[in-house]
Design an enzyme around this catalytic site. Structure first.
Site, PDB file in Angstrom:
ATOM      1  N   ASP A  60       0.817  -1.208   0.000  1.00  0.00           N
ATOM      2  CA  ASP A  60       0.000   0.000   0.000  1.00  0.00           C
ATOM      3  C   ASP A  60       0.851   1.259   0.000  1.00  0.00           C
ATOM      4  O   ASP A  60       2.082   1.212   0.104  1.00  0.00           O
ATOM      5  CB  ASP A  60      -0.911   0.007   1.224  1.00  0.00           C
ATOM      6  CG  ASP A  60      -2.043  -1.001   1.100  1.00  0.00           C
ATOM      7  OD1 ASP A  60      -2.398  -1.348  -0.036  1.00  0.00           O
ATOM      8  OD2 ASP A  60      -2.558  -1.442   2.140  1.00  0.00           O
ATOM      9  N   TYR A  84       8.103 -10.247   5.283  1.00  0.00           N
ATOM     10  CA  TYR A  84       7.921  -8.827   5.588  1.00  0.00           C
ATOM     11  C   TYR A  84       8.663  -8.494   6.879  1.00  0.00           C
ATOM     12  O   TYR A  84       8.708  -9.301   7.810  1.00  0.00           O
ATOM     13  CB  TYR A  84       6.440  -8.489   5.776  1.00  0.00           C
ATOM     14  CG  TYR A  84       5.622  -8.492   4.513  1.00  0.00           C
ATOM     15  CD1 TYR A  84       5.397  -7.318   3.798  1.00  0.00           C
ATOM     16  CD2 TYR A  84       5.060  -9.679   4.034  1.00  0.00           C
ATOM     17  CE1 TYR A  84       4.637  -7.322   2.636  1.00  0.00           C
ATOM     18  CE2 TYR A  84       4.295  -9.685   2.875  1.00  0.00           C
ATOM     19  CZ  TYR A  84       4.091  -8.508   2.180  1.00  0.00           C
ATOM     20  OH  TYR A  84       3.342  -8.519   1.030  1.00  0.00           O
TER      21      TYR A  84
END
Length: 296
Positions: free
Chosen positions: A60, A124
């Protein structure tokens, strides 16, 4: 005469603060996605047909990538041979030189390869800073690259205890996004690794704040729900701040209700980095057979 279509796996990184996210958006938007710039760069190759990047992992706005991946099919005109991998990297980087985007590498892959569906795992990293009363106290080279919290240093053993509950295969309905998530999407995901550790800041030895500390939360799994990593990170930081107890993480998993997720707990996007997308080498090596059938 048109050359054969060749598929390439492209590895790339970006500083996400100035982009709307990695995915392409309408060109009339004031802030574009990383994919918009990648495809503009591919247009400079003058392929016989417009090339589209198929992105492995969505990120995002304000989320960064140390290494994301995508595949692209390129047809060259006038019978020109396929691009050598090194030449392709140089050619794509040239129009990106003014952007916070960098092509790291390219690899020729078989036509059956898919950057998203062939991915074996994704890792991540979420970065947290403690010891500052507000984000403006961060060194300038850390701004937009971590979550600056103000509730004191983190309780690492409690966070590690809580992270253990996330490991394995679970229904992560409580950790899915309350918006933009496709309701029918299966919420069962597998977390293969959840690690919390003290870390170093960028050039932290130059900081005048002796209280400043950095932490990294790292998660690996085949795939994650939209905003799942930020929600897991937020809950673990809440445990580290003693706002939640480790057992609460297990209870949230068992509840399986996104409305049970604690309010104002989700971690902001700035501290999130896509670190790595991993593929099985066997899926990449089969490109050798196809390459022998095509001109070099």
């Amino acid at each position: 005469m048109i050359s054969p279509r060749v598929r390439y796996l492209i590895f790339f990184q970006y500083f996400g603060t100035k982009y709307s996210g990695v995915m392409e958006v309408s060109s009339d938007q004031p802030v574009l996605g990383v994919q918009n710039y990648l495809e503009k760069a591919a247009d400079t190759l003058k392929p016989s047909a417009r090339s589209k990047f198929v992105i492995s992992s969505r990120t995002d706005s304000r989320v960064h990538a140390l290494c994301n991946a995508a595949h692209i099919d390129i047809e060259r005109s006038n019978g020109q041979p396929p691009f050598a991998e090194r030449i392709l990297v140089e050619a794509l980087n040239r129009p990106l030189k003014r952007e916070a985007i960098r092509i790291l590498g390219a690899r020729r892959v078989p036509s059956s390869f898919h950057a998203r569906f062939s991915a074996r795992s994704r890792t991540y990293v979420y970065r947290v800073a403690t010891g500052c009363s507000c984000p403006f106290e961060l060194p300038v080279f850390e701004r937009n690259l971590c979550w600056a919290t103000y509730r004191g240093h983190l309780n690492l053993p409690a966070m590690q205890e809580a992270a253990a509950f996330l490991l394995g295969t679970h229904d992560f309905s409580t950790f899915r996004s309350a918006s933009s998530e496709i309701p029918e999407r299966r919420p069962v995901r597998t977390v293969a690794r959840a690690e919390i550790r003290p870390a170093s800041g960028f050039l932290s030895h130059h900081s005048k704040n002796n209280e400043l500390r950095f932490w990294e939360l790292e998660f690996t799994g085949p795939s994650f729900l939209y905003k799942q990593v930020r929600r897991m990170a937020g809950v673990l930081v809440a445990v580290g701040q003693n706002r939640l107890q480790p057992r609460h993480v297990e209870e949230l998993l068992q509840t399986r209700d996104l409305m049970a997720y604690p309010q104002n707990t989700i971690a902001p996007p700035d501290g999130l980095f896509l670190k790595e997308v991993e593929y099985c080498e066997a899926d990449l090596e089969t490109a050798t057979t196809e390459a022998k059938r095509q001109p070099l």
